[in-house]
Design a protein around this motif. Structure first.
Motif, PDB file in Angstrom:
ATOM      1  N   THR A   1       0.816  -1.212   0.000  1.00  0.00           N
ATOM      2  CA  THR A   1       0.000   0.000   0.000  1.00  0.00           C
ATOM      3  C   THR A   1       0.848   1.260   0.000  1.00  0.00           C
ATOM      4  O   THR A   1       0.366   2.331  -0.358  1.00  0.00           O
ATOM      5  CB  THR A   1      -0.900   0.037   1.241  1.00  0.00           C
ATOM      6  OG1 THR A   1      -0.074   0.101   2.412  1.00  0.00           O
ATOM      7  CG2 THR A   1      -1.797  -1.185   1.315  1.00  0.00           C
ATOM      8  N   GLY A   2       2.093   1.146   0.434  1.00  0.00           N
ATOM      9  CA  GLY A   2       2.934   2.320   0.620  1.00  0.00           C
ATOM     10  C   GLY A   2       2.848   2.891   2.021  1.00  0.00           C
ATOM     11  O   GLY A   2       3.572   3.810   2.360  1.00  0.00           O
ATOM     12  N   PHE A   3       1.946   2.348   2.839  1.00  0.00           N
ATOM     13  CA  PHE A   3       1.752   2.831   4.193  1.00  0.00           C
ATOM     14  C   PHE A   3       2.189   1.792   5.221  1.00  0.00           C
ATOM     15  O   PHE A   3       2.451   0.637   4.908  1.00  0.00           O
ATOM     16  CB  PHE A   3       0.278   3.179   4.425  1.00  0.00           C
ATOM     17  CG  PHE A   3      -0.172   4.453   3.759  1.00  0.00           C
ATOM     18  CD1 PHE A   3       0.645   5.554   3.660  1.00  0.00           C
ATOM     19  CD2 PHE A   3      -1.453   4.547   3.233  1.00  0.00           C
ATOM     20  CE1 PHE A   3       0.225   6.719   3.063  1.00  0.00           C
ATOM     21  CE2 PHE A   3      -1.893   5.716   2.637  1.00  0.00           C
ATOM     22  CZ  PHE A   3      -1.045   6.803   2.550  1.00  0.00           C
ATOM     23  N   ASN A   4       2.186   2.231   6.473  1.00  0.00           N
ATOM     24  CA  ASN A   4       2.444   1.372   7.618  1.00  0.00           C
ATOM     25  C   ASN A   4       1.511   0.158   7.570  1.00  0.00           C
ATOM     26  O   ASN A   4       0.347   0.278   7.182  1.00  0.00           O
ATOM     27  CB  ASN A   4       2.189   2.199   8.886  1.00  0.00           C
ATOM     28  CG  ASN A   4       2.556   1.481  10.154  1.00  0.00           C
ATOM     29  OD1 ASN A   4       1.944   0.479  10.500  1.00  0.00           O
ATOM     30  ND2 ASN A   4       3.534   1.989  10.868  1.00  0.00           N
ATOM     31  N   PRO A   5       1.994  -1.030   7.978  1.00  0.00           N
ATOM     32  CA  PRO A   5       1.143  -2.236   7.929  1.00  0.00           C
ATOM     33  C   PRO A   5      -0.148  -2.132   8.738  1.00  0.00           C
ATOM     34  O   PRO A   5      -1.101  -2.868   8.474  1.00  0.00           O
ATOM     35  CB  PRO A   5       2.049  -3.334   8.504  1.00  0.00           C
ATOM     36  CG  PRO A   5       3.428  -2.830   8.354  1.00  0.00           C
ATOM     37  CD  PRO A   5       3.369  -1.339   8.416  1.00  0.00           C
TER      38      PRO A   5
END
Length: 335
Positions: free
Chosen positions: A299-303
């Motif tokens: 996603t490109g974000f934190n898990p």
């Protein structure tokens, strides 16, 4: 907030602009002592990560801060009360905002102004609401609200600690701390109705059109979003780089000077649909988005992003410290 690796049109007036958005997807060092942190130019108060962490926890203790809920109303009162306690001139923007599915959201932007008469101003902002859907979690959890410890509360917690410091030692400029509402109520992928543009960042869209004071201006803004995750990295966000490049470089250079270069990476990250876009579009204020970008994530974000795992247990004081001290270094060096 939503992050995308591919191109999409945010709105009719943003058609053709590639964005990674905060609504959908893009070492640790704690200094708790109330001492003084030095930069090469001025004495800057020391950011207290323990204090910031406590403010993050205080928000999550209310439960998910989803608009139209008791937890949301109670937390809004808490945030406004804390800003007032820390000496700010507080403005409350209460309005009804239309969600993607026609739901009327009882929204509240909360603004704390320091040295309100100064024309030399910097704005600091974060969103304080929670995503009503854990739509990046397993399917059974998609319609459950998240705690939003990182995605929302972390930025607010950092700004509350900065507000506490501003009361104790005023910088030479005016500072406005803005908590935007209804940022994270954007259209979920599972929605089967018509997908409309601009369903994210409703509070900042409202503030951009109707600021808390007429003709509001600031030199630049700094948006904090997902600034409490473990092993966080902050890269140059694409829209910030195009529209607020000078302020962005100032922030990343300050981080490097303070020894936080392992958090603030001087490389291009994703492009995000977030509150900074509407601050720039409607108020022409260059605004930098400090947001966790994870190159290893799909996603490109934190898990934990938009999952039920976005809890206080996954907030890291070292990350809060790096972000908070860096932002304070910037604003206290403004003349």
């Amino acid at each position: 907030m939503k992050l995308f690796r591919n191109t999409f049109a945010v709105t009719a007036f943003l058609a053709g602009t590639a964005l990674l958005s905060c609504g959908s997807s893009p070492k640790n060092q704690t200094q708790a002592e109330e001492t003084t942190a030095e930069t090469s130019e001025v004495q800057v108060p020391a950011f207290n990560a323990d204090s910031a962490f406590a403010y993050v926890k205080a928000q999550t203790d209310f439960g998910p801060r989803v608009p139209n809920t008791a937890a949301h109303r109670a937390c809004g009162d808490y945030l406004a009360g804390q800003l007032e306690k820390f000496g700010a001139k507080v403005y409350n923007q209460q309005t009804d905002l239309m969600a993607y599915d026609g739901t009327l959201l009882k929204a509240r932007n909360i603004i704390g102004a320091y040295n309100p008469d100064s024309k030399k101003r910097v704005m600091l902002c974060a969103h304080w609401d929670c995503r009503p859907y854990a739509d990046q979690d397993e399917a059974a959890n998609h319609k459950k609200p998240i705690d939003g410890a990182n995605d929302g509360a972390s930025g607010v917690g950092v700004l509350l600690e900065i507000a506490r410091q501003l009361q104790q030692q005023a910088p030479t400029i005016g500072v406005d701390i803005i908590f935007f509402d209804a940022e994270d109520y954007g259209t979920p992928d599972f929605y089967e109705g018509q997908h409309k543009p601009d369903t994210w960042c409703l509070g900042s869209q409202y503030w951009g059109r109707i600021p808390h004071v007429p003709d509001y201006k600031a030199r630049f803004g700094i948006l904090l979003d997902m600034v409490g995750g473990k092993n966080a990295t902050f890269m140059y966000e694409g829209y910030s780089k195009r529209t607020a490049n000078n302020a962005m470089k100032k922030i990343w250079n300050m981080a490097e000077k303070l020894g936080y270069g392992n958090y603030f990476i001087k490389k291009d990250g994703g492009e995000v649909t977030d509150d900074h876009i509407y601050v720039n579009l409607f108020r022409q204020i260059p605004c930098v988005d400090i947001i966790h970008y994870d190159m290893q994530s799909d996603t490109g974000f934190n898990p934990t992003w938009h999952t039920l795992d976005d809890t206080i247990d996954n907030i890291d004081k070292g990350t809060l410290q790096a972000v908070g001290q860096t932002v304070m270094g910037v604003i206290y060096n403004e003349k």
